[in-house]
Design a protein around this motif. Structure first.
Motif, PDB file in Angstrom:
ATOM      1  N   LEU A 183       9.095 -12.645  -1.238  1.00  0.00           N
ATOM      2  CA  LEU A 183       9.204 -11.427  -0.440  1.00  0.00           C
ATOM      3  C   LEU A 183      10.622 -10.881  -0.494  1.00  0.00           C
ATOM      4  CD1 LEU A 183       7.136 -12.510   2.690  1.00  0.00           C
ATOM      5  CD2 LEU A 183       6.359 -11.301   0.648  1.00  0.00           C
ATOM      6  N   GLY A 184      10.797  -9.732   0.111  1.00  0.00           N
ATOM      7  CA  GLY A 184      12.093  -9.069   0.022  1.00  0.00           C
ATOM      8  C   GLY A 184      12.073  -8.091  -1.135  1.00  0.00           C
ATOM      9  N   ILE A 216      -0.848  -0.303  12.500  1.00  0.00           N
ATOM     10  CA  ILE A 216      -0.319  -0.042  11.159  1.00  0.00           C
ATOM     11  C   ILE A 216       0.726  -1.098  10.808  1.00  0.00           C
ATOM     12  CG2 ILE A 216       1.046   1.555   9.759  1.00  0.00           C
ATOM     13  CD1 ILE A 216      -0.297   3.842  11.305  1.00  0.00           C
ATOM     14  N   SER A 217       1.595  -1.389  11.775  1.00  0.00           N
ATOM     15  CA  SER A 217       2.633  -2.396  11.560  1.00  0.00           C
ATOM     16  C   SER A 217       2.006  -3.773  11.340  1.00  0.00           C
ATOM     17  CB  SER A 217       3.572  -2.428  12.769  1.00  0.00           C
ATOM     18  OG  SER A 217       4.527  -3.456  12.638  1.00  0.00           O
ATOM     19  N   LEU A 218       0.955  -4.081  12.120  1.00  0.00           N
ATOM     20  CA  LEU A 218       0.295  -5.374  11.999  1.00  0.00           C
ATOM     21  C   LEU A 218      -0.356  -5.540  10.632  1.00  0.00           C
ATOM     22  CD1 LEU A 218      -0.611  -8.001  13.329  1.00  0.00           C
ATOM     23  CD2 LEU A 218      -2.620  -6.794  14.209  1.00  0.00           C
ATOM     24  N   ARG A 219      -0.996  -4.479  10.126  1.00  0.00           N
ATOM     25  CA  ARG A 219      -1.622  -4.554   8.807  1.00  0.00           C
ATOM     26  C   ARG A 219      -0.587  -4.868   7.737  1.00  0.00           C
ATOM     27  NH1 ARG A 219      -4.642   0.118  10.434  1.00  0.00           N
ATOM     28  NH2 ARG A 219      -3.321   1.449   9.129  1.00  0.00           N
ATOM     29  N   THR A 220       0.592  -4.254   7.869  1.00  0.00           N
ATOM     30  CA  THR A 220       1.656  -4.479   6.893  1.00  0.00           C
ATOM     31  C   THR A 220       2.144  -5.922   6.958  1.00  0.00           C
ATOM     32  OG1 THR A 220       2.350  -2.169   7.099  1.00  0.00           O
ATOM     33  CG2 THR A 220       3.918  -3.704   6.114  1.00  0.00           C
ATOM     34  N   LYS A 221       2.352  -6.441   8.188  1.00  0.00           N
ATOM     35  CA  LYS A 221       2.836  -7.813   8.344  1.00  0.00           C
ATOM     36  C   LYS A 221       1.827  -8.818   7.809  1.00  0.00           C
ATOM     37  CE  LYS A 221       5.777  -6.863  12.366  1.00  0.00           C
ATOM     38  NZ  LYS A 221       5.963  -7.072  13.838  1.00  0.00           N
ATOM     39  N   GLU A 222       0.533  -8.558   8.036  1.00  0.00           N
ATOM     40  CA  GLU A 222      -0.501  -9.460   7.537  1.00  0.00           C
ATOM     41  C   GLU A 222      -0.521  -9.478   6.013  1.00  0.00           C
ATOM     42  OE1 GLU A 222      -4.010  -7.965   9.393  1.00  0.00           O
ATOM     43  OE2 GLU A 222      -3.772  -9.201  11.197  1.00  0.00           O
ATOM     44  N   ALA A 223      -0.305  -8.314   5.406  1.00  0.00           N
ATOM     45  CA  ALA A 223      -0.275  -8.227   3.942  1.00  0.00           C
ATOM     46  C   ALA A 223       0.908  -9.014   3.387  1.00  0.00           C
ATOM     47  CB  ALA A 223      -0.183  -6.767   3.504  1.00  0.00           C
ATOM     48  N   LEU A 224       2.056  -8.911   4.066  1.00  0.00           N
ATOM     49  CA  LEU A 224       3.245  -9.640   3.619  1.00  0.00           C
ATOM     50  C   LEU A 224       3.035 -11.146   3.766  1.00  0.00           C
ATOM     51  CD1 LEU A 224       6.076  -7.397   5.135  1.00  0.00           C
ATOM     52  CD2 LEU A 224       5.394  -7.588   2.732  1.00  0.00           C
ATOM     53  N   ALA A 225       2.402 -11.565   4.867  1.00  0.00           N
ATOM     54  CA  ALA A 225       2.142 -12.983   5.074  1.00  0.00           C
ATOM     55  C   ALA A 225       1.207 -13.528   4.008  1.00  0.00           C
ATOM     56  CB  ALA A 225       1.533 -13.196   6.463  1.00  0.00           C
ATOM     57  N   CYS A 226       0.222 -12.724   3.636  1.00  0.00           N
ATOM     58  CA  CYS A 226      -0.727 -13.122   2.602  1.00  0.00           C
ATOM     59  C   CYS A 226      -0.018 -13.289   1.260  1.00  0.00           C
ATOM     60  CB  CYS A 226      -1.838 -12.084   2.488  1.00  0.00           C
ATOM     61  SG  CYS A 226      -3.100 -12.480   1.259  1.00  0.00           S
ATOM     62  N   ARG A 227       0.887 -12.385   0.952  1.00  0.00           N
ATOM     63  CA  ARG A 227       1.637 -12.463  -0.305  1.00  0.00           C
ATOM     64  C   ARG A 227       2.536 -13.690  -0.321  1.00  0.00           C
ATOM     65  NH1 ARG A 227       4.257  -6.666  -1.377  1.00  0.00           N
ATOM     66  NH2 ARG A 227       4.902  -7.731  -3.296  1.00  0.00           N
ATOM     67  N   LYS A 228       3.099 -14.028   0.838  1.00  0.00           N
ATOM     68  CA  LYS A 228       3.968 -15.200   0.936  1.00  0.00           C
ATOM     69  C   LYS A 228       3.173 -16.474   0.686  1.00  0.00           C
ATOM     70  CE  LYS A 228       7.404 -17.360   3.947  1.00  0.00           C
ATOM     71  NZ  LYS A 228       8.105 -17.291   5.253  1.00  0.00           N
ATOM     72  N   GLU A 229       1.948 -16.542   1.243  1.00  0.00           N
ATOM     73  CA  GLU A 229       1.088 -17.708   1.043  1.00  0.00           C
ATOM     74  C   GLU A 229       0.706 -17.863  -0.425  1.00  0.00           C
ATOM     75  OE1 GLU A 229      -2.274 -17.391   3.590  1.00  0.00           O
ATOM     76  OE2 GLU A 229      -1.134 -17.731   5.448  1.00  0.00           O
ATOM     77  N   GLU A 262       7.234   0.737  -0.789  1.00  0.00           N
ATOM     78  CA  GLU A 262       6.297  -0.368  -0.953  1.00  0.00           C
ATOM     79  C   GLU A 262       5.177  -0.277   0.075  1.00  0.00           C
ATOM     80  OE1 GLU A 262       6.365  -2.735  -3.457  1.00  0.00           O
ATOM     81  OE2 GLU A 262       7.839  -1.282  -4.183  1.00  0.00           O
ATOM     82  N   LEU A 263       5.522   0.141   1.302  1.00  0.00           N
ATOM     83  CA  LEU A 263       4.517   0.317   2.352  1.00  0.00           C
ATOM     84  C   LEU A 263       3.498   1.374   1.934  1.00  0.00           C
ATOM     85  CD1 LEU A 263       3.381   0.012   5.236  1.00  0.00           C
ATOM     86  CD2 LEU A 263       5.070   1.700   5.976  1.00  0.00           C
ATOM     87  N   LEU A 264       3.987   2.476   1.383  1.00  0.00           N
ATOM     88  CA  LEU A 264       3.089   3.542   0.945  1.00  0.00           C
ATOM     89  C   LEU A 264       2.199   3.076  -0.202  1.00  0.00           C
ATOM     90  CD1 LEU A 264       5.504   6.635   1.055  1.00  0.00           C
ATOM     91  CD2 LEU A 264       3.869   5.877   2.787  1.00  0.00           C
ATOM     92  N   LYS A 265       2.770   2.302  -1.115  1.00  0.00           N
ATOM     93  CA  LYS A 265       1.986   1.802  -2.249  1.00  0.00           C
ATOM     94  C   LYS A 265       0.878   0.879  -1.760  1.00  0.00           C
ATOM     95  CE  LYS A 265       5.679   2.115  -5.703  1.00  0.00           C
ATOM     96  NZ  LYS A 265       6.613   1.352  -6.581  1.00  0.00           N
ATOM     97  N   TYR A 266       1.196   0.058  -0.769  1.00  0.00           N
ATOM     98  CA  TYR A 266       0.192  -0.865  -0.238  1.00  0.00           C
ATOM     99  C   TYR A 266      -0.963  -0.099   0.403  1.00  0.00           C
ATOM    100  CZ  TYR A 266      -2.050  -4.342   2.692  1.00  0.00           C
ATOM    101  OH  TYR A 266      -2.984  -5.137   3.285  1.00  0.00           O
ATOM    102  N   ASN A 267      -0.645   1.032   1.031  1.00  0.00           N
ATOM    103  CA  ASN A 267      -1.660   1.847   1.720  1.00  0.00           C
ATOM    104  C   ASN A 267      -2.104   3.041   0.871  1.00  0.00           C
ATOM    105  OD1 ASN A 267      -1.853   0.750   4.667  1.00  0.00           O
ATOM    106  ND2 ASN A 267       0.333   0.766   4.212  1.00  0.00           N
ATOM    107  N   LYS A 268      -1.921   2.943  -0.426  1.00  0.00           N
ATOM    108  CA  LYS A 268      -2.199   4.066  -1.334  1.00  0.00           C
ATOM    109  C   LYS A 268      -3.606   4.625  -1.168  1.00  0.00           C
ATOM    110  CE  LYS A 268      -2.531   5.222  -6.253  1.00  0.00           C
ATOM    111  NZ  LYS A 268      -2.291   4.754  -7.641  1.00  0.00           N
TER     112      LYS A 268
END
Length: 201
Positions: free
Chosen positions: A147-148, A129-142, A158-164
């Motif tokens: 971020l922040g 679950i943590s890895l999926r979140t980090k990958e999503a953040l990395a994708c947004r940064k690219e 924000e985590l809940l919204k991403y996994n809505k």
């Protein structure tokens, strides 16, 4: 005096409990065990055990007692929930028999190895679950997205919204808010606020 409880479950009223009852009756005869109480219910295995008759039965079990099921999937449809239930039984000194799998969970080395594996699997699930979140953040940064979060913005929201989509799907399948809070490590207040906002959209 030790108590033996048999637990039977089907998902819909179109299914019958008779096959499970017959399997456990044969198990009784073959192993010279007498069931003291039969717990039967019609509900989805995706519903958390604490929201089923199973939850009450588990609370009553104590050291030396026995729980019999026709198969492990009767406890839950999710592997993590089955693991959690089995770990609780093992820690409490309750023996678990699964008839079809010819499986016995008791106070022995093999069961303790299984308990260790269960804990490892749960940790892996949390890490995924943590890895999926980090990958999503990395994708947004690219993509050049800053971020922040601004003042007043809740990272967990924000985590809940991403996994809505996943959260709403689990709710439709019978998962409880408590189970989701545990999975995403958020408070009930945050989850309730998220669900309220999601319903308005």
């Amino acid at each position: 005096m030790a108590t033996v409880i048999a637990y039977l479950r089907v998902s819909t009223d179109k299914q019958t409990l008779e096959n499970q009852r017959s399997e456990i009756r044969r198990f009784e005869n073959n192993h010279k065990i007498k069931v003291d109480k039969w717990v039967e219910e019609i509900t989805s295995g995706k519903v958390k055990d604490c929201d089923r008759k199973l939850g009450l039965a588990l609370k009553r079990l104590k050291k030396g007692d026995t729980l019999i099921v026709c198969e492990l999937s009767r406890l839950s449809r999710t592997l993590l929930d089955i693991m959690s239930i089995m770990r609780t039984l093992l820690e409490r000194g309750v023996t678990l028999y699964s008839v079809k799998e010819n499986f016995c969970l008791a106070d022995n080395i093999s069961s303790k190895v299984i308990l260790f594996a269960f804990g490892l699997a749960a940790e892996i699930e949390r890490d995924l679950i943590s890895l999926r979140t980090k990958e999503a953040l990395a994708c947004r940064k690219e993509q050049g997205i800053v971020l922040g979060h601004k003042a007043g913005v809740c990272p967990k929201m924000e985590l809940l919204k991403y996994n809505k989509d996943d959260i709403l799907r689990q709710l439709d399948e019978g998962s409880t808010i408590g189970r989701l809070c545990e999975e995403y490590r958020v408070s009930r207040g945050t989850m309730s606020k998220f669900l309220k906002e999601s319903a308005l959209r």
